[in-house]
Scaffold this motif. Structure first.
Motif, short mmCIF file in Angstrom:
data_model
loop_
_atom_site.label_atom_id
_atom_site.label_comp_id
_atom_site.label_asym_id
_atom_site.label_seq_id
_atom_site.Cartn_x
_atom_site.Cartn_y
_atom_site.Cartn_z
N TYR A 150 0.85 -1.17 0.00
CA TYR A 150 0.00 0.00 0.00
C TYR A 150 0.89 1.23 0.00
O TYR A 150 2.03 1.17 0.44
CB TYR A 150 -0.90 0.04 1.24
N GLY A 151 0.33 2.33 -0.42
CA GLY A 151 1.12 3.55 -0.47
C GLY A 151 1.38 4.15 0.90
O GLY A 151 2.37 4.82 1.12
N ALA A 152 0.47 3.91 1.82
CA ALA A 152 0.61 4.45 3.16
C ALA A 152 0.42 3.31 4.16
O ALA A 152 0.10 2.19 3.78
CB ALA A 152 -0.44 5.53 3.39
N THR A 153 0.65 3.58 5.42
CA THR A 153 0.46 2.56 6.44
C THR A 153 -1.02 2.29 6.64
O THR A 153 -1.77 3.20 7.00
CB THR A 153 1.09 2.99 7.77
N PRO A 154 -1.44 1.07 6.39
CA PRO A 154 -2.85 0.75 6.55
C PRO A 154 -3.17 0.30 7.97
O PRO A 154 -2.28 0.16 8.79
CB PRO A 154 -3.04 -0.41 5.57
N TYR A 155 -4.44 0.11 8.23
CA TYR A 155 -4.83 -0.61 9.44
C TYR A 155 -4.56 -2.09 9.17
O TYR A 155 -4.74 -2.58 8.05
CB TYR A 155 -6.31 -0.40 9.74
N LEU A 156 -4.19 -2.84 10.19
CA LEU A 156 -3.77 -4.24 10.02
C LEU A 156 -4.51 -5.14 10.98
O LEU A 156 -4.70 -4.77 12.15
CB LEU A 156 -2.26 -4.35 10.23
N PHE A 157 -4.89 -6.31 10.50
CA PHE A 157 -5.69 -7.24 11.30
C PHE A 157 -5.22 -8.67 11.05
O PHE A 157 -4.72 -9.01 9.98
CB PHE A 157 -7.18 -7.18 10.89
N TRP A 158 -5.44 -9.51 12.06
CA TRP A 158 -5.33 -10.96 11.90
C TRP A 158 -6.64 -11.58 12.40
O TRP A 158 -7.12 -11.26 13.49
CB TRP A 158 -4.17 -11.54 12.69
N TYR A 159 -7.18 -12.48 11.55
CA TYR A 159 -8.39 -13.23 11.89
C TYR A 159 -8.08 -14.72 11.86
O TYR A 159 -7.21 -15.17 11.12
CB TYR A 159 -9.51 -12.96 10.88
N VAL A 160 -8.86 -15.49 12.62
CA VAL A 160 -8.77 -16.94 12.60
C VAL A 160 -10.12 -17.51 12.23
O VAL A 160 -11.16 -16.96 12.62
CB VAL A 160 -8.28 -17.50 13.96
N GLN A 161 -10.10 -18.56 11.43
CA GLN A 161 -11.34 -19.21 11.00
C GLN A 161 -11.22 -20.71 11.22
O GLN A 161 -10.43 -21.38 10.55
CB GLN A 161 -11.63 -18.91 9.52
N ALA B 175 -5.49 -9.20 7.18
CA ALA B 175 -6.30 -8.23 6.45
C ALA B 175 -5.74 -6.84 6.65
O ALA B 175 -5.20 -6.53 7.71
CB ALA B 175 -7.76 -8.28 6.92
N VAL B 176 -5.86 -6.03 5.62
CA VAL B 176 -5.39 -4.65 5.71
C VAL B 176 -6.49 -3.72 5.22
O VAL B 176 -7.33 -4.11 4.41
CB VAL B 176 -4.10 -4.44 4.90
N ALA B 177 -6.48 -2.52 5.72
CA ALA B 177 -7.47 -1.54 5.30
C ALA B 177 -6.80 -0.18 5.18
O ALA B 177 -6.05 0.23 6.06
CB ALA B 177 -8.61 -1.47 6.29
N LEU B 178 -7.06 0.46 4.07
CA LEU B 178 -6.56 1.81 3.86
C LEU B 178 -7.80 2.68 3.72
O LEU B 178 -8.40 2.72 2.67
CB LEU B 178 -5.69 1.88 2.62
N GLY B 179 -8.20 3.30 4.81
CA GLY B 179 -9.44 4.02 4.76
C GLY B 179 -10.53 3.26 5.49
O GLY B 179 -10.34 2.13 5.91
N TYR C 157 -13.46 2.01 4.59
CA TYR C 157 -14.34 0.99 4.01
C TYR C 157 -13.63 0.05 3.07
O TYR C 157 -14.24 -0.56 2.22
CB TYR C 157 -15.49 1.68 3.26
N ASP C 158 -12.37 -0.10 3.18
CA ASP C 158 -11.62 -0.83 2.16
C ASP C 158 -10.76 -1.92 2.79
O ASP C 158 -9.54 -1.88 2.70
CB ASP C 158 -10.75 0.15 1.37
N MET C 159 -11.38 -2.88 3.46
CA MET C 159 -10.63 -3.96 4.09
C MET C 159 -10.44 -5.09 3.09
O MET C 159 -11.40 -5.56 2.49
CB MET C 159 -11.32 -4.47 5.34
N ARG C 160 -9.19 -5.52 2.95
CA ARG C 160 -8.87 -6.59 2.00
C ARG C 160 -8.13 -7.70 2.74
O ARG C 160 -7.23 -7.45 3.52
CB ARG C 160 -8.01 -6.06 0.86
N PHE C 161 -8.52 -8.93 2.41
CA PHE C 161 -7.97 -10.10 3.07
C PHE C 161 -6.92 -10.78 2.20
O PHE C 161 -7.03 -10.80 0.97
CB PHE C 161 -9.08 -11.11 3.37
N GLY C 162 -5.93 -11.38 2.87
CA GLY C 162 -5.03 -12.27 2.18
C GLY C 162 -5.71 -13.59 1.89
O GLY C 162 -6.86 -13.82 2.29
N ALA C 163 -5.01 -14.48 1.21
CA ALA C 163 -5.59 -15.76 0.81
C ALA C 163 -5.63 -16.77 1.94
O ALA C 163 -6.27 -17.82 1.81
CB ALA C 163 -4.83 -16.33 -0.38
#
Lengths: 117, 112
Positions: free
Chosen positions: B27-38, B92-96, B98-104
Protein backbone atom coordinates in the motif's frame (compact mmCIF):
# COMPACT_ATOMS: atom_id res chain seq x y z
CA UNK A 1 -24.82 -11.96 23.67
CA UNK A 2 -26.10 -13.73 20.57
CA UNK A 3 -23.80 -13.68 17.57
CA UNK A 4 -24.51 -13.07 13.91
CA UNK A 5 -27.00 -15.61 12.62
CA UNK A 6 -27.10 -16.87 9.05
CA UNK A 7 -29.31 -19.32 7.20
CA UNK A 8 -29.27 -21.66 5.52
CA UNK A 9 -25.87 -23.10 6.40
CA UNK A 10 -25.65 -25.08 3.18
CA UNK A 11 -27.34 -24.79 -0.18
CA UNK A 12 -26.95 -26.72 -3.42
CA UNK A 13 -28.58 -25.40 -6.57
CA UNK A 14 -28.25 -25.81 -10.30
CA UNK A 15 -26.87 -23.06 -12.48
CA UNK A 16 -29.42 -20.51 -13.62
CA UNK A 17 -31.51 -21.09 -10.50
CA UNK A 18 -31.98 -18.39 -7.88
CA UNK A 19 -31.02 -18.48 -4.22
CA UNK A 20 -31.35 -16.24 -1.19
CA UNK A 21 -29.37 -16.00 2.02
CA UNK A 22 -30.52 -14.45 5.26
CA UNK A 23 -28.54 -12.67 7.95
CA UNK A 24 -29.53 -11.40 11.39
CA UNK A 25 -26.83 -9.16 12.88
CA UNK A 26 -25.98 -8.64 16.50
CA UNK A 27 -28.61 -6.52 18.20
CA UNK A 28 -27.75 -2.83 18.05
CA UNK A 29 -25.20 -3.16 15.27
CA UNK A 30 -25.84 -0.49 12.68
CA UNK A 31 -23.43 -1.73 10.04
CA UNK A 32 -23.84 -4.98 8.12
CA UNK A 33 -21.50 -6.55 5.58
CA UNK A 34 -21.78 -9.37 3.07
CA UNK A 35 -18.60 -11.13 1.98
CA UNK A 36 -17.93 -13.81 -0.63
CA UNK A 37 -15.23 -16.34 0.23
CA UNK A 38 -14.21 -18.57 -2.67
CA UNK A 39 -12.33 -21.74 -1.75
CA UNK A 40 -8.66 -20.99 -1.26
CA UNK A 41 -9.15 -17.23 -1.08
CA UNK A 42 -9.80 -14.67 1.59
CA UNK A 43 -13.20 -13.04 1.98
CA UNK A 44 -14.11 -10.31 -0.49
CA UNK A 45 -16.55 -7.57 0.47
CA UNK A 46 -19.66 -7.54 -1.69
CA UNK A 47 -21.78 -4.88 0.00
CA UNK A 48 -21.89 -2.81 3.17
CA UNK A 49 -25.00 -1.30 4.77
CA UNK A 50 -25.22 1.46 7.32
CA UNK A 51 -28.65 1.00 8.90
CA UNK A 52 -30.81 0.42 5.79
CA UNK A 53 -28.67 2.42 3.36
CA UNK A 54 -25.91 1.10 1.12
CA UNK A 55 -22.43 2.46 1.92
CA UNK A 56 -20.40 0.46 -0.57
CA UNK A 57 -21.50 -2.01 -3.24
CA UNK A 58 -18.69 -1.46 -5.70
CA UNK A 59 -17.76 -5.16 -5.81
CA UNK A 60 -21.30 -6.52 -6.03
CA UNK A 61 -22.07 -8.06 -9.47
CA UNK A 62 -25.28 -6.13 -9.84
CA UNK A 63 -26.45 -7.96 -12.92
CA UNK A 64 -27.14 -11.04 -10.81
CA UNK A 65 -26.63 -10.16 -7.15
CA UNK A 66 -28.93 -8.02 -5.05
CA UNK A 67 -29.12 -7.28 -1.35
CA UNK A 68 -31.46 -5.43 0.93
CA UNK A 69 -31.68 -4.52 4.56
CA UNK A 70 -35.21 -3.48 5.25
CA UNK A 71 -35.80 -1.71 8.57
CA UNK A 72 -32.06 -1.63 9.19
CA UNK A 73 -31.89 -5.03 10.91
CA UNK A 74 -32.05 -8.31 8.96
CA UNK A 75 -30.60 -8.58 5.50
CA UNK A 76 -31.01 -10.85 2.51
CA UNK A 77 -28.57 -11.48 -0.31
CA UNK A 78 -29.97 -12.91 -3.54
CA UNK A 79 -28.35 -14.41 -6.59
CA UNK A 80 -30.42 -14.68 -9.76
CA UNK A 81 -29.47 -16.49 -11.93
CA UNK A 82 -26.60 -18.38 -10.30
CA UNK A 83 -23.45 -19.32 -12.16
CA UNK A 84 -20.92 -22.04 -11.42
CA UNK A 85 -18.39 -19.44 -10.29
CA UNK A 86 -20.76 -18.29 -7.55
CA UNK A 87 -19.91 -21.42 -5.57
CA UNK A 88 -18.46 -20.01 -2.35
CA UNK A 89 -19.13 -19.34 1.31
CA UNK A 90 -21.16 -16.20 1.87
CA UNK A 91 -20.31 -14.53 5.14
CA UNK A 92 -22.31 -11.90 6.93
CA UNK A 93 -20.71 -9.61 9.48
CA UNK A 94 -21.91 -6.74 11.62
CA UNK A 95 -20.35 -3.94 13.63
CA UNK A 96 -21.50 -1.15 15.92
CA UNK A 97 -20.66 1.51 13.41
CA UNK A 98 -19.19 2.15 10.02
CA UNK A 99 -15.60 2.18 9.02
CA UNK A 100 -12.69 0.71 10.87
CA UNK A 101 -12.37 2.79 13.98
CA UNK A 102 -10.72 0.86 16.82
CA UNK A 103 -14.02 0.08 18.53
CA UNK A 104 -15.89 -0.95 15.41
CA UNK A 105 -14.88 -4.59 15.29
CA UNK A 106 -16.62 -6.76 12.71
CA UNK A 107 -18.29 -9.90 14.07
CA UNK A 108 -18.79 -12.67 11.56
CA UNK A 109 -21.52 -15.25 11.22
CA UNK A 110 -20.78 -18.91 10.37
CA UNK A 111 -21.52 -18.41 6.69
CA UNK A 112 -23.64 -20.12 4.05
CA UNK A 113 -21.85 -22.59 1.82
CA UNK A 114 -23.29 -22.42 -1.70
CA UNK A 115 -22.61 -25.07 -4.30
CA UNK A 116 -23.76 -24.40 -7.86
CA UNK A 117 -23.83 -27.48 -10.11
CA UNK B 1 -1.62 -2.30 -7.05
CA UNK B 2 -2.79 -2.67 -3.47
CA UNK B 3 -2.37 -6.23 -2.22
CA UNK B 4 -2.07 -8.46 0.80
CA UNK B 5 0.21 -11.47 0.58
CA UNK B 6 0.39 -14.46 2.85
CA UNK B 7 3.32 -16.39 1.39
CA UNK B 8 2.60 -19.67 3.16
CA UNK B 9 -0.49 -21.56 2.05
CA UNK B 10 -0.04 -24.33 4.63
CA UNK B 11 2.16 -24.65 7.72
CA UNK B 12 2.59 -27.64 10.00
CA UNK B 13 4.04 -27.28 13.47
CA UNK B 14 4.32 -29.60 16.44
CA UNK B 15 2.27 -28.92 19.52
CA UNK B 16 4.30 -26.80 21.92
CA UNK B 17 6.50 -25.37 19.17
CA UNK B 18 6.58 -21.71 18.29
CA UNK B 19 4.67 -20.29 15.35
CA UNK B 20 5.13 -17.40 12.96
CA UNK B 21 2.73 -16.65 10.13
CA UNK B 22 3.82 -14.11 7.57
CA UNK B 23 1.87 -11.23 6.08
CA UNK B 24 3.11 -8.59 3.66
CA UNK B 25 1.17 -5.75 2.18
CA UNK B 26 1.61 -3.36 -0.67
CA UNK B 27 0.00 0.00 0.00
CA UNK B 28 1.12 3.55 -0.47
CA UNK B 29 0.61 4.45 3.16
CA UNK B 30 0.46 2.56 6.44
CA UNK B 31 -2.85 0.75 6.55
CA UNK B 32 -4.83 -0.61 9.44
CA UNK B 33 -3.77 -4.24 10.02
CA UNK B 34 -5.69 -7.24 11.30
CA UNK B 35 -5.33 -10.96 11.90
CA UNK B 36 -8.39 -13.23 11.89
CA UNK B 37 -8.77 -16.94 12.60
CA UNK B 38 -11.34 -19.21 11.00
CA UNK B 39 -12.05 -22.68 12.35
CA UNK B 40 -13.81 -25.20 10.09
CA UNK B 41 -17.47 -24.31 9.64
CA UNK B 42 -17.08 -21.12 11.65
CA UNK B 43 -16.99 -17.47 10.86
CA UNK B 44 -13.89 -15.33 11.27
CA UNK B 45 -12.77 -14.24 14.71
CA UNK B 46 -10.56 -11.22 15.25
CA UNK B 47 -7.25 -12.12 16.94
CA UNK B 48 -5.67 -8.67 17.03
CA UNK B 49 -5.43 -5.37 15.19
CA UNK B 50 -3.01 -2.51 14.70
CA UNK B 51 -4.08 1.06 14.12
CA UNK B 52 -1.18 3.09 15.48
CA UNK B 53 1.24 3.32 18.38
CA UNK B 54 3.22 0.40 19.76
CA UNK B 55 4.22 -1.84 16.88
CA UNK B 56 3.98 -5.00 18.98
CA UNK B 57 0.34 -5.88 19.42
CA UNK B 58 -1.06 -8.41 21.86
CA UNK B 59 -4.17 -10.34 20.96
CA UNK B 60 -6.40 -13.07 22.24
CA UNK B 61 -5.45 -16.73 22.73
CA UNK B 62 -1.80 -15.84 23.37
CA UNK B 63 -1.11 -14.42 19.91
CA UNK B 64 0.91 -11.33 19.13
CA UNK B 65 1.92 -9.54 15.96
CA UNK B 66 4.62 -7.05 15.08
CA UNK B 67 4.23 -4.28 12.54
CA UNK B 68 7.43 -3.53 10.65
CA UNK B 69 7.02 -0.51 8.44
CA UNK B 70 10.37 -0.95 6.68
CA UNK B 71 9.39 -4.47 5.60
CA UNK B 72 5.68 -3.78 5.03
CA UNK B 73 4.99 -6.77 7.21
CA UNK B 74 2.65 -7.73 10.03
CA UNK B 75 3.65 -11.23 11.11
CA UNK B 76 1.65 -13.21 13.63
CA UNK B 77 3.43 -15.16 16.37
CA UNK B 78 2.69 -17.52 19.22
CA UNK B 79 5.40 -18.94 21.49
CA UNK B 80 3.76 -22.32 22.09
CA UNK B 81 1.10 -23.75 19.81
CA UNK B 82 -1.82 -25.80 21.13
CA UNK B 83 -3.73 -28.41 19.15
CA UNK B 84 -6.79 -26.14 19.28
CA UNK B 85 -4.92 -23.51 17.25
CA UNK B 86 -5.31 -25.61 14.10
CA UNK B 87 -7.34 -23.39 11.77
CA UNK B 88 -7.10 -21.00 8.84
CA UNK B 89 -5.50 -17.64 9.54
CA UNK B 90 -6.17 -14.52 7.52
CA UNK B 91 -4.28 -11.27 7.46
CA UNK B 92 -6.30 -8.23 6.45
CA UNK B 93 -5.39 -4.65 5.71
CA UNK B 94 -7.47 -1.54 5.30
CA UNK B 95 -6.56 1.81 3.86
CA UNK B 96 -9.44 4.02 4.76
CA UNK B 97 -12.69 3.35 6.45
CA UNK B 98 -14.34 0.99 4.01
CA UNK B 99 -11.62 -0.83 2.16
CA UNK B 100 -10.63 -3.96 4.09
CA UNK B 101 -8.87 -6.59 2.00
CA UNK B 102 -7.97 -10.10 3.07
CA UNK B 103 -5.03 -12.27 2.18
CA UNK B 104 -5.59 -15.76 0.81
CA UNK B 105 -5.02 -17.35 4.19
CA UNK B 106 -2.57 -19.77 5.80
CA UNK B 107 -3.83 -23.14 6.97
CA UNK B 108 -2.20 -24.28 10.20
CA UNK B 109 -1.91 -27.96 11.07
CA UNK B 110 -0.71 -28.92 14.55
CA UNK B 111 1.03 -32.26 14.99
CA UNK B 112 0.63 -34.08 18.32
Amino acid sequence: EAGVAQSPRYKIIEKRQSVAFWCNPISGHATLYWYQQILGQGPKLLIQFQNNGVVDDSQLPKDRFSAERLKGVDSTLKIQPAKLEDSAVYLCASSLGPGLAPNYEQYFGPGTRLTVT
Amino acid sequence: AQSVTQPDIHITVSEGASLELRCNYSYGATPYLFWYVQSPGQGLQLLLKYFSGDTLVQGIKGFEAEFKRSQSSFNLRKPSVHWSDAAEYFCAVALGAYDMRFGAGTRLTVKP
